[in-house]
Design an enzyme around this catalytic site. Structure first.
Site, PDB file in Angstrom:
ATOM      1  N   THR A  56      64.384  41.902  25.804  1.00 39.76           N
ATOM      2  CA  THR A  56      64.211  43.350  25.947  1.00 39.76           C
ATOM      3  C   THR A  56      65.039  43.726  27.223  1.00 39.76           C
ATOM      4  OG1 THR A  56      62.617  43.052  27.807  1.00 39.76           O
ATOM      5  CG2 THR A  56      61.745  43.277  25.596  1.00 39.76           C
ATOM      6  N   ILE A 120      61.736  39.849  29.976  1.00 35.63           N
ATOM      7  CA  ILE A 120      61.713  41.315  30.491  1.00 35.63           C
ATOM      8  C   ILE A 120      62.634  40.934  31.911  1.00 35.63           C
ATOM      9  CG2 ILE A 120      59.673  40.385  32.092  1.00 35.63           C
ATOM     10  CD1 ILE A 120      58.874  43.285  31.886  1.00 35.63           C
ATOM     11  N   ILE A 151      62.069  35.921  32.858  1.00 36.38           N
ATOM     12  CA  ILE A 151      62.679  36.944  33.649  1.00 36.38           C
ATOM     13  C   ILE A 151      63.971  36.672  33.614  1.00 36.38           C
ATOM     14  CG2 ILE A 151      62.358  38.008  35.867  1.00 36.38           C
ATOM     15  CD1 ILE A 151      59.750  37.465  34.607  1.00 36.38           C
ATOM     16  N   LYS A 152      64.422  38.018  33.238  1.00 41.14           N
ATOM     17  CA  LYS A 152      65.840  38.292  33.206  1.00 41.14           C
ATOM     18  C   LYS A 152      66.625  38.593  34.380  1.00 41.14           C
ATOM     19  CE  LYS A 152      67.847  40.071  29.097  1.00 41.14           C
ATOM     20  NZ  LYS A 152      67.875  41.006  28.193  1.00 41.14           N
ATOM     21  N   ILE A 153      67.722  38.074  34.856  1.00 35.93           N
ATOM     22  CA  ILE A 153      68.291  38.249  36.048  1.00 35.93           C
ATOM     23  C   ILE A 153      69.556  38.290  35.481  1.00 35.93           C
ATOM     24  CG2 ILE A 153      68.842  37.310  38.344  1.00 35.93           C
ATOM     25  CD1 ILE A 153      66.451  36.131  38.435  1.00 35.93           C
TER      26      ILE A 153
END
Length: 379
Positions: A56, A120, A151-153
């Site tokens: 996402t 996300i 977790i998208k960074i």
């Protein structure tokens, strides 16, 4: 002969997405919405098109929130509880990701954590704030509290130490917005350093997973525009070649980096390799096949996250030819070297694309904020 052609001629009924999966590519969907969850559309894609994960981003959530009535009930509840817009966005997006993670739980278990992942993203407004990114990553991880979430960074300069800190804390990370090989090297280093710190803290390295999202089609879009402007036959002959070449060399770098003594030592302690993920794989140039950034980037141990339009095209007519990366590194280097000879600076292009990508996601975040604000007002 291609894998799919071979299957047809042998009388088997293997689908194109099955062939892609067997060739070593994990198919993730680049989309998520409440409607897709409640309609069981996501389950159908798992069963019918070999989808084993979801990614996402703010653009996806902004689009989902602007359509239909699937979020009305939660929005009314959030309004009655007095939540502000920021809290509402957090609650809405984390619920979708949590529910999707439950849907992919069986895939996660069956693949021993390899797939079944849902990503996300931290707010893109934090892309240049290391400490705030770390804080938000930890907040998302602890709130959703599902082992198959990532977790998208973003792989900005400021994002690199945040990646290390998140991995060191035992958080699985999807590193996003990678455009250049140099930045990809830094991402791998950030991951390995995070693993080293996690091991020193006594964290089970086998529980930490990561993918490195290497963006594809946007590279061709920007470079091909420049090649058209140059206008020579030599320049035009290079159109549609840069993105695949760039990605193939990223895979070569991946193989080399995770074969080093340091990486092997970490893997012997249970660490997982950080898989390359091909992102932005929807074809934007109508002169290219609509499955181009899928069938030309096939090899074992990668992820391809596709918008549904691309997934449907692959399912319908994607001709999986086996490995289309390994053994093509010299050709890729030649294609990228030719760019410089006609006057295209690849480093300048990738720097521009990173800035534009962050700006676009910030704009989508503002769109999401406006959409949720209006929903709360009218609830």
């Amino acid at each position: 002969m291609s894998i799919t052609q071979d299957a047809r001629e042998s009388g088997t009924t293997e689908s194109n997405t099955e062939a892609l999966s067997k060739a070593g590519v994990s198919i993730w969907l680049d989309d998520l919405s409440r409607e897709r969850i409640v309609s069981k559309g996501l389950q159908a894609l798992i069963a019918e098109k070999n989808v084993v994960g979801v990614t996402t981003n703010p653009t996806i959530f902004a689009s989902a929130l602007s359509k239909g009535e699937a979020y009305d009930e939660q929005v009314k509840e959030l309004k009655s509880n007095g939540g502000d817009v920021s809290d509402a966005i957090f609650q809405i997006t984390t619920k979708d990701v949590s529910d999707a993670a439950d849907i992919f739980h069986d895939v996660f278990v069956e693949s021993k954590g390899y797939d079944g992942r849902v990503s996300i993203e931290v707010s893109p407004e934090l892309a240049h704030d290391t400490d705030a990114t770390i804080s938000e990553a930890k907040r998302l991880w602890s709130t959703i509290e599902k082992p198959n979430v990532m977790i998208k960074i973003p792989a900005t300069v400021e994002g690199l130490p945040a990646i290390t800190a998140a991995i060191a804390a035992g958080i699985s990370v999807n590193v996003t917005l990678i455009f250049s090989l140099e930045r990809y090297k830094a991402v791998i280093e950030a991951y390995l350093e995070g693993l080293t710190q996690a091991a020193a803290a006594g964290i089970d390295l086998s529980t930490i997973h990561s993918v490195a999202s290497f963006f594809v089609s946007r590279v061709d879009t920007e470079i091909d525009k420049r090649l058209d402007a140059i206008g020579t036959d030599e320049a035009k002959s290079l159109k549609g070649k840069s993105a695949v070449a760039n990605a193939r060399l990223a895979y070569e770098l991946f193989v080399e980096a995770f074969g080093t003594e340091r990486a092997i030592e970490l893997q012997e302690q249970g660490a997982n390799r950080q898989r390359p993920l091909w992102a932005s794989t929807g074809v934007k140039d109508p002169s290219l096949p609509d499955t181009f950034y899928v069938v030309d980037l096939v090899t074992h141990g990668v992820v391809n996250t596709m918008p549904e339009k691309t997934l449907d095209a692959v399912a319908d007519h994607g001709d999986v030819k086996g490995d289309t990366i390994v053994g093509k590194y010299d050709e890729a280097r030649e294609d990228l070297a030719k760019l410089s000879s006609v006057g295209v600076d690849l480093d300048e292009v990738t720097d521009l694309l990173e800035r534009e990508a962050v700006d676009k996601f910030i704009a989508s975040w503002h769109e999401l904020t406006d959409t949720v604000s209006k929903a709360l007002e009218s609830a």
